[in-house]
Write an enzyme that holds these catalytic residues in place. Structure first.
Site, PDB file in Angstrom:
ATOM      1  N   GLU A  77      33.971  49.350  30.578  1.00 50.98           N
ATOM      2  CA  GLU A  77      34.810  48.330  29.949  1.00 50.98           C
ATOM      3  C   GLU A  77      34.044  47.042  29.647  1.00 50.98           C
ATOM      4  OE1 GLU A  77      39.183  49.627  31.330  1.00 50.98           O
ATOM      5  OE2 GLU A  77      38.050  48.559  32.865  1.00 50.98           O
ATOM      6  N   HIS A  96      38.268  41.876  36.383  1.00 52.45           N
ATOM      7  CA  HIS A  96      39.299  42.850  35.989  1.00 52.45           C
ATOM      8  C   HIS A  96      39.694  43.665  37.204  1.00 52.45           C
ATOM      9  CE1 HIS A  96      41.506  46.076  34.246  1.00 52.45           C
ATOM     10  NE2 HIS A  96      40.519  46.956  34.323  1.00 52.45           N
ATOM     11  N   HIS A  98      42.860  46.319  39.181  1.00 49.24           N
ATOM     12  CA  HIS A  98      44.053  47.161  39.132  1.00 49.24           C
ATOM     13  C   HIS A  98      44.941  46.765  40.316  1.00 49.24           C
ATOM     14  CE1 HIS A  98      41.811  50.581  36.758  1.00 49.24           C
ATOM     15  NE2 HIS A  98      41.786  49.406  36.138  1.00 49.24           N
ATOM     16  N   TYR A 117      56.009  27.331  37.984  1.00 50.83           N
ATOM     17  CA  TYR A 117      55.085  26.407  37.315  1.00 50.83           C
ATOM     18  C   TYR A 117      53.617  26.795  37.447  1.00 50.83           C
ATOM     19  CZ  TYR A 117      53.498  24.109  41.626  1.00 50.83           C
ATOM     20  OH  TYR A 117      52.923  23.836  42.838  1.00 50.83           O
ATOM     21  N   HIS A 159      47.756  49.378  32.760  1.00 54.74           N
ATOM     22  CA  HIS A 159      46.334  49.336  33.127  1.00 54.74           C
ATOM     23  C   HIS A 159      46.059  48.347  34.265  1.00 54.74           C
ATOM     24  CE1 HIS A 159      41.941  49.336  31.400  1.00 54.74           C
ATOM     25  NE2 HIS A 159      41.955  49.144  32.700  1.00 54.74           N
ATOM     26  N   TYR A 212      44.511  17.571  38.049  1.00 52.28           N
ATOM     27  CA  TYR A 212      44.885  17.963  39.409  1.00 52.28           C
ATOM     28  C   TYR A 212      43.638  18.248  40.254  1.00 52.28           C
ATOM     29  CZ  TYR A 212      46.980  20.650  43.225  1.00 52.28           C
ATOM     30  OH  TYR A 212      47.367  21.102  44.449  1.00 52.28           O
TER      31      TYR A 212
END
Length: 220
Positions: A77, A96, A98, A117, A159, A212
């Protein structure tokens, strides 16, 4: 050829992050992948390798042409990591996973709305859903690149989750936060559809997020 210290450090940090994802239950085995930008290339997890990965195992893939350097083959990927880096020069790490809750929501074909928020951690008022495409395809890469053009996270239908940041630490933080929010959202849905914060409410949050955590300036 000697490897610059900064690259050695980046490789070791990336390998430690992969192990942390496994320890936190965000990935298991060889699922998911992780990369960091390194000059005009990215260093990405090898295909089929999980938490046993070492820094030296990471594969260098050049962003311009996809040329590969390293002992192993890059994650299947790698194309969507490349798409994110090309679309967002300000992002330097892509994670990435799962992870269970984000993947569950993605399998319902639902984006993550601004029910809370903290959605703003992903850079906007939603975490968008990328339509399903087969893993490792150009179609998925193009869709991820488009979704991440103004976000630091997106869900991949059926996915998983993609998160990114200006640093690897930020990408990991975004990944963990979105996974936690998906868990809360799924629990809320079991009772009722939660109210979604409107655009004005989220715009105020996003504006506050820009400063922040920064210390006030003190003149000498």
């Amino acid at each position: 050829m000697s490897v610059p210290f900064v690259e050695i450090a980046a490789r070791e940090d990336a390998a430690a992050a992969v192990r942390l994802l496994d320890a936190r239950g965000l990935n298991r085995g060889s699922t998911g992948n992780l990369s960091v930008r390194c000059g005009d290339a990215m260093l990405i997890t090898p295909t089929g390798m999980g938490s046993e990965v070492c820094g030296e195992d990471f594969v260098r893939v050049f962003l311009a042409d996809g040329r590969v350097e390293g002992t192993w083959q890059p994650s299947s990927e790698w194309h969507f990591h490349q798409a994110v880096y090309r679309a967002r020069p300000d992002l330097n790490a892509v994670v990435h996973t799962h992870s269970p809750n984000a993947t569950a929501l993605a399998c319902l074909d639902r984006p993550l709305p601004a029910f809370h928020y903290m959605i703003a951690v992903a850079g906007g008022d939603t975490v968008p859903l990328v339509p399903y495409h087969t893993f490792g395809t150009e179609a998925l890469s193009a869709a991820v690149g488009e979704a991440m053009a103004e976000r630091k996270a997106c869900l991949l239908a059926h996915h998983g989750l993609v998160a990114a940041g200006a640093t690897l630490a930020e990408a990991m933080k975004v990944c963990q936060e979105i996974e936690s929010l998906c868990e809360v959202y799924l629990k809320a849905l079991a009772v009722a559809e939660p109210r979604v914060l409107d655009r004005a409410e989220m715009d105020e949050v996003i504006a506050r997020f820009r400063s922040y955590g920064r210390s006030a300036r003190r003149d000498a």
